[in-house]
Write an enzyme that holds these catalytic residues in place. Structure first.
Site, PDB file in Angstrom:
ATOM      1  N   ALA A 263       0.862  -1.186   0.000  1.00  0.00           N
ATOM      2  CA  ALA A 263       0.000   0.000   0.000  1.00  0.00           C
ATOM      3  C   ALA A 263       0.896   1.233   0.000  1.00  0.00           C
ATOM      4  O   ALA A 263       2.108   1.137   0.201  1.00  0.00           O
ATOM      5  CB  ALA A 263      -0.901   0.015   1.231  1.00  0.00           C
ATOM      6  N   LYS A 264       0.334   2.362  -0.240  1.00  0.00           N
ATOM      7  CA  LYS A 264       1.050   3.638  -0.095  1.00  0.00           C
ATOM      8  C   LYS A 264       0.028   4.732   0.079  1.00  0.00           C
ATOM      9  O   LYS A 264      -1.125   4.591  -0.347  1.00  0.00           O
ATOM     10  CB  LYS A 264       1.883   3.910  -1.349  1.00  0.00           C
ATOM     11  CG  LYS A 264       3.056   4.822  -1.107  1.00  0.00           C
ATOM     12  CD  LYS A 264       4.141   4.096  -0.352  1.00  0.00           C
ATOM     13  CE  LYS A 264       5.478   4.747  -0.441  1.00  0.00           C
ATOM     14  NZ  LYS A 264       6.553   3.779  -0.158  1.00  0.00           N
ATOM     15  N   GLY A 265       0.454   5.817   0.704  1.00  0.00           N
ATOM     16  CA  GLY A 265      -0.459   6.937   0.888  1.00  0.00           C
ATOM     17  C   GLY A 265       0.307   8.238   0.787  1.00  0.00           C
ATOM     18  O   GLY A 265       1.542   8.252   0.783  1.00  0.00           O
TER      19      GLY A 265
END
Ligand code: GLU
Length: 429
Positions: free
Chosen positions: A118-120
């Site tokens: 994931a990444k944000g």
């Protein structure tokens, strides 16, 4: 490929399409063909599982209200909850975050961590914001993505321009919503709120360790290999610290404000102290000025790009003269540049291996938090070196056995494990 084509153009989830995302997809497409990957599995892995775009309205210190764009993208959940950092940067956008999430999937799988990627990020200028403004951004962003994060769902961590303090605010915001302390919702926290020994140094330490392994494999036996480091944030500065401890002579470093060069070797311990005080490498004693474009072209043994993505492109790859290139950053080399570096015989340690120390120790932090049991720094470092060493050997074996680049080898392993698990789990419903 079963993508839906409209007049010959792939419009499937075109919302993600930007240079970085298409590069990540191309890397996957390339190994999928080499591996003869099942077409259905390949198709599913080309896109993120979930992406959330949120408004992050904050009250500025001057009384005005500003709406920032926040993102969280979860690429794949086959091997476990999703994992990956949150960056605060003015170039953050959906495609970039999606590419970074995909790379996290391969990184976690390569290191055998029970996570998907994931990444944000929040699109903002963190350097121009006060601590209070940063806190309001971190807390409001956390609130907006609260429904999709959690210790069993998706566990954020630091990335560009985010740090332990921001992780503590994320942990606090989440904990306030659920009504009890949840240290496992985020990693990279300060030690006093459930952080792990060795997490702060983990990424740079891992970069230096993979470089050491590459020096051994390539039989570069000089006592003082030369190195240049682009970027002097958490990853660049700590990579420089451990490369120096390994005995490397670091002759150039740059940061956002400029760079310094000394062919006799920069005094790294003093440079670290200088940067702590001044916030930049610029003006450090006994050094000449150097630009990023010159640093990349230095005839060094080791080059560590540890700043932004897409810095080594088809325009400048030909100028690169190092023997080992360790990707401290995520995606610093474009696919076209990668081909040129391979043709030149440069040993590129891909980011999914070189900079994986951060997520490895994040995993240790999560495990320790869930067990309420904490390890010493020696234990953490020993376990980190064990996992990195094992992954390095596996990559090196595939690289030599199949005569593919270390990046392709790492992708074959990373993608292969996810694909295998996906095949076993099947497609629901
Ligand atoms: N942001 C780091 C990375 O790109 C660390 C992620 C984590 O610790 O979850 O690998």
């Amino acid at each position: 490929m079963t993508a839906i084509y409209t007049k010959g153009v792939d419009r499937t989830m075109h919302e993600f399409h930007n240079e970085t995302f298409l590069n990540a997809q191309r890397q996957l497409d390339y190994v999928a063909e080499l591996m003869n990957l099942d077409a259905g599995i390949h198709e599913r892995l080309r896109y993120p599982r979930k992406a959330l775009i949120v408004s992050v309205p904050i009250k500025l210190d001057n009384g005005h209200t500003k709406v920032l764009a926040g993102y969280r993208v979860q690429h794949d959940q086959t091997l476990g909850p999703t994992k990956g950092g949150i960056r605060f940067h003015h170039e953050v956008n959906l495609g970039e975050v999606a590419a970074l999430a995909m790379w996290m999937t391969w990184k976690c799988s390569l290191l055998n961590l029970p996570y998907g990627g994931a990444k944000g990020g929040v699109c903002c200028f963190p350097e121009e914001m006060s601590l209070n403004e940063l806190e309001r951004v971190a807390r409001r962003y956390t609130t907006e993505i609260l429904s999709i994060i959690g210790p069993e769902k998706d566990i954020p961590a630091p990335d560009m321009y985010t740090n332990e303090q921001i992780m503590a605010w994320i942990m606090d915001t989440y904990s306030n919503f659920v009504g009890y302390a949840v240290p496992g919702v985020v990693t990279g926290k300060p030690i006093s709120v459930g952080g792990s020994m060795g997490r702060h140094e983990a990424t740079g330490r891992g970069v230096a360790y993979t470089v050491k392994k590459a020096l051994e494999k390539l039989k570069i036996t000089t006592d003082t290999p030369t190195a240049a480091v682009q970027g002097f944030g958490n990853v660049g500065s700590i990579s420089a610290k451990y490369l120096h401890q390994l005995g490397c002579k670091i002759i150039a470093v740059t940061d956002v404000q400029g760079g310094v060069y000394n062919p006799e070797g920069i005094d790294i311990p003093n440079l670290l102290a200088y940067v702590k005080e001044r916030g930049t490498v610029v003006g450090f004693a006994n050094c000449d000025k150097i630009e990023n474009s010159e640093l990349i072209a230095l005839p060094v043994d080791i080059l560590v790009p540890a700043a932004l993505a897409n810095v080594i492109t088809k325009e400048n790859a030909d100028k690169v003269q190092c023997k080992i290139l360790a990707e401290g950053a995520n995606g610093p080399v474009t696919p076209e540049a990668d081909e040129i570096l391979n043709q030149k015989g440069i040993f590129v340690i891909p980011g999914i291996l070189a900079n994986s120390g951060g997520v490895v120790v994040s995993y240790f932090e999560w495990v320790q938090g869930l067990q309420h049991l904490f390890w010493s720094e020696e234990e953490v470092v020993q376990k980190l070196h064990f996992l990195l060493g094992k992954a390095f050997e596996e990559v090196y074996d595939v690289h030599t056995e199949k005569s593919v680049s270390p990046r392709t080898a790492a992708m074959i392993i990373g993608v292969g494990r996810v694909a295998n698990a996906k095949m076993l789990r099947g497609l629901y419903p």
